[in-house]
Design an enzyme around this catalytic site. Structure first.
Site, PDB file in Angstrom:
ATOM      1  N   HIS A 194       0.915  -1.146  -0.278  1.00 18.17           N
ATOM      2  CA  HIS A 194      -0.050   0.047  -0.089  1.00 18.17           C
ATOM      3  C   HIS A 194       0.977   1.327   0.050  1.00 18.17           C
ATOM      4  CE1 HIS A 194      -3.247  -2.618   1.417  1.00 18.17           C
ATOM      5  NE2 HIS A 194      -2.395  -3.362   1.935  1.00 18.17           N
ATOM      6  N   SER A 226      14.811  20.639 -16.494  1.00 20.14           N
ATOM      7  CA  SER A 226      13.568  21.405 -16.938  1.00 20.14           C
ATOM      8  C   SER A 226      14.050  22.609 -17.754  1.00 20.14           C
ATOM      9  CB  SER A 226      12.784  21.888 -15.529  1.00 20.14           C
ATOM     10  OG  SER A 226      12.170  23.056 -15.675  1.00 20.14           O
ATOM     11  N   LYS A 276      16.160  21.037 -11.592  1.00 26.16           N
ATOM     12  CA  LYS A 276      15.519  19.807 -11.692  1.00 26.16           C
ATOM     13  C   LYS A 276      16.420  18.672 -12.479  1.00 26.16           C
ATOM     14  CE  LYS A 276      11.791  18.585 -11.088  1.00 26.16           C
ATOM     15  NZ  LYS A 276      10.534  18.977 -11.821  1.00 26.16           N
ATOM     16  N   GLU A 319       9.919   7.571 -16.785  1.00 25.93           N
ATOM     17  CA  GLU A 319       8.450   8.069 -17.005  1.00 25.93           C
ATOM     18  C   GLU A 319       8.064   7.712 -18.564  1.00 25.93           C
ATOM     19  OE1 GLU A 319       8.097  12.205 -16.137  1.00 25.93           O
ATOM     20  OE2 GLU A 319       9.700  11.862 -14.463  1.00 25.93           O
TER      21      GLU A 319
END
Ligand code: ARG
Length: 471
Positions: free
Chosen positions: A164, A291, A297, A304
Site C-alpha cells: 500500500h 527542466s 530539476k 516516465e
C-alpha cells in the site's frame, strides 16, 4: 525506408481483369509498402525456398530457379544498401519484389505459382516474428543482467519493503530488484511458448484452398527451419485457418504488453526511488533530463517514458483483438492492419528494454539513505509478533499484543525499540529480557530462511543463481 516513386504502372494483381487503374486516393488508402517494406528480408527468404521447391517438383528448371534466386539475392543487396526503389502503386512488399524480379528475370513470372499473397504474408510475418522474438529475448536478458549487476553492487543494503506504499518489512534492495528478474524470466518463457506457435509454416495454403499443383510443403518448411526439435517439418493443417490466423500475432502482442506492464512497474519504483523524498537511488546525469524552467530539476524521463509507452503496447493488443473479432473466414484485407500494431509493439518494447538496462547501468544506490529508512524499528513489528509465537503465544494474540505495544510507543513518542522491558511486560508477560534482540536487523535478516524469502543467505544464493544463469 528506402526511396519510393509514384510511376503509374498498373500493379500485377490488376492486369487482365481491370480496365482502369485505381484512383490515386484508393491507391494511397490501400498501400502497405510504407510499413510492410520491413518484411523484405523474410519475403525474399520465403520466395527463395518456394522457388527451390518449385524446382524440386519440376515446375521450374534448375536454370530458372538459379536465375530467380540470384535475382532475389541481388534485390536483397540493393534493399539493404538503400538503393531499391519501392513503388507505392505496387501496393506491398510482396508485389514490389516480385515485379522487380520479373522485370529483370523472365522466369520471375513463374515464382508465384501455387502461391497467393495470403499465404505469403502469413509466412513473412511468422518468419519476421521468429527473428524478432529471439532478438527480444536477448534484450530481456540484458536487462536482467543489469538488474543483477546493480543488485550485486549493493548486496547488503536494506530498504523498507512496501505494501500500500506504506512501510511494511525490511528487504534487501537486491531482493526487490530480483523480483523484476523473476518477472522478466516469465516474460522470456511466454515468448518461447509463443515462438512454438509462430514456428509453423503456412506456405502452400494458397489464397484459401491450397493448390492443384503437387506442392511439397514439407520441403519448404524444412528449408525455412519450420521444424520441431527432431527436425520434422511443422505445417499448418487447414488452408483456411492458415491464411486468416493471426492468433500468433495476438499472442506476441499480449506477451509484449505484459513486458511493457512489468517495465512500467519498474519505472514507477525507480521514479519513486529517485525522488527527493525517497532518495534511494541516483541516476547519472546522462540518463536524466532537466527542466526548461526550473534550474534545479533532474527528471527521470526514461522511466516516465517507459511507463507511458506501456499504454501504446496495451493499446496495440486491444487493437489486434478488435481487428480479428467477428472477421468472417478467411483472408480479409482488414488483416493488413495487423502490421503497424505488431511492429509498434515490438519496437516499443525493445527500445524500452534497452534504455531501462542502460539507465540501471548508470544508477547508484544511496546507501546512507537506504540504511536510514530501513532502520525504522516499526518494520520489525511482525518479527516481534513472531517472537511471541516463539514463546508459545497463538499468532492472533501476538498480533494483538504487538499492536498494543506499538500504540503505547506512539503515545509516548518513543521508537518501538526504545520501549522498556517493564513497558513490554505491562502488555504481556510473554515478553522477556531478550526482547530487544528482535530489533537487531542483521539477526532479523539471517532468520529469514525459507525459500524465496529476503533472508541474508537466500538473497545471496539467488543472486549467485541469476549471475550464473545469465552468463
Ligand atoms: N498487404 C497485404 C496484407 O498485409 C498482403 C496480402 C494481400 N492479399 C490480398 N488478397 N489482397 O495483408
Amino acid at each position: 525506408m528506402t526511396r519510393k516513386s509514384n510511376s503509374s504502372r498498373a500493379p500485377v494483381s490488376r492486369s487482365g481483369r481491370f480496365a482502369a487503374d485505381p484512383s490515386a486516393e484508393v491507391a494511397a488508402f490501400s498501400e502497405s509498402i510504407s510499413f510492410d517494406w520491413r518484411l523484405w528480408r523474410h519475403d525474399i527468404l520465403g520466395s527463395c525456398a518456394h522457388a527451390r521447391m518449385l524446382a524440386k517438383i519440376g515446375i521450374l528448371s534448375r536454370r530458372e530457379c538459379a536465375a530467380i534466386v540470384r535475382g532475389l539475392q541481388l534485390i536483397a543487396r540493393e534493399i539493404a544498401a538503400g538503393r531499391f526503389q519501392w513503388k507505392s502503386e505496387l501496393e506491398d512488399v510482396h508485389m514490389n519484389i516480385e515485379a522487380e524480379l520479373t522485370r529483370r528475370v523472365p522466369a520471375g513470372a513463374k515464382l508465384h505459382t501455387g502461391r497467393s499473397r495470403n499465404d505469403q504474408v502469413a509466412l513473412d510475418v511468422r518468419l519476421w516474428l521468429r527473428d524478432e522474438i529471439s532478438a527480444l529475448v536477448v534484450e530481456i536478458q540484458q536487462l536482467q543482467r543489469s538488474l543483477v549487476s546493480l543488485a550485486s553492487r549493493y548486496p547488503s543494503v536494506l530498504i523498507p519493503g512496501y505494501t500500500h506504499l506504506q512501510r511494511a518489512q525490511p528487504v534487501f534492495f537486491a531482493h526487490h530488484l530480483l523480483a523484476y528478474v523473476e518477472m522478466l524470466q516469465r516474460d522470456c518463457e511466454r515468448l518461447a511458448d509463443c515462438l512454438g506457435r509462430v514456428n509453423i509454416c503456412p506456405l502452400g495454403s494458397g489464397a484459401i484452398a491450397g493448390s492443384t499443383l503437387p506442392l511439397d510443403r514439407e520441403e519448404v518448411a524444412r528449408l525455412l527451419g519450420f521444424v520441431d526439435s527432431r527436425g520434422r517439418p511443422r505445417l499448418t493443417q487447414n488452408s483456411m485457418d492458415a491464411v486468416s490466423d493471426r492468433d500468433f500475432v495476438v499472442e506476441f502482442a499480449a506477451a509484449a504488453a505484459l513486458i511493457a506492464v512489468h517495465l512500467s512497474r519498474l519505472s514507477e519504483d525507480i521514479i519513486l526511488w529517485a525522488s527527493t523524498e525517497f532518495s534511494f537511488i541516483s541516476i547519472a546525469d546522462s540518463y536524466t533530463t532537466g527542466s526548461s524552467l526550473m534550474p534545479q530539476k533532474k527528471n527521470p524521463d526514461i522511466a516516465e517514458l517507459t511507463r507511458g509507452k506501456s499504454s501504446r503496447v496495451i493499446g496495440n493488443l486491444v487493437s489486434l483483438l478488435t481487428l480479428l473479432k467477428g472477421l468472417p473466414m478467411t483472408y480479409n484485407r482488414d488483416l493488413q492492419e495487423d502490421k503497424e500494431r505488431l511492429f509498434d509493439s515490438a519496437d516499443t518494447v525493445r527500445s524500452c528494454l534497452r534504455l531501462m538496462s542502460a539507465m540501471l547501468d548508470h544508477s547508484a544506490v544511496q546507501v546512507a539513505r537506504c540504511r536510514g529508512a530501513a532502520s525504522d524499528p516499526l518494520l520489525l513489528a511482525t518479527d516481534l509478533a513472531d517472537y511471541l509465537v516463539g514463546k508459545g503465544m497463538p499468532f492472533r494474540n501476538a498480533h494483538h499484543a504487538v499492536g498494543a505495544v506499538v500504540a503505547l510507543a506512539e503515545k509516548k513518542h518513543q521508537p518501538l525499540n526504545r520501549v522498556s522491558l517493564q513497558e513490554f511486560q505491562s502488555v504481556s508477560s510473554f515478553f522477556s529480557k531478550d526482547v530487544h534482540q528482535v530489533f537487531d536487523l542483521d539477526r532479523a535478516m539471517l532468520r529469514r530462511t525459507a525459500i524465496g524469502s529476503p533472508g541474508t543467505r537466500e538473497v545471496l544464493a539467488r543472486l549467485r543463481y541469476w549471475d550464473r544463469a545469465l552468463r
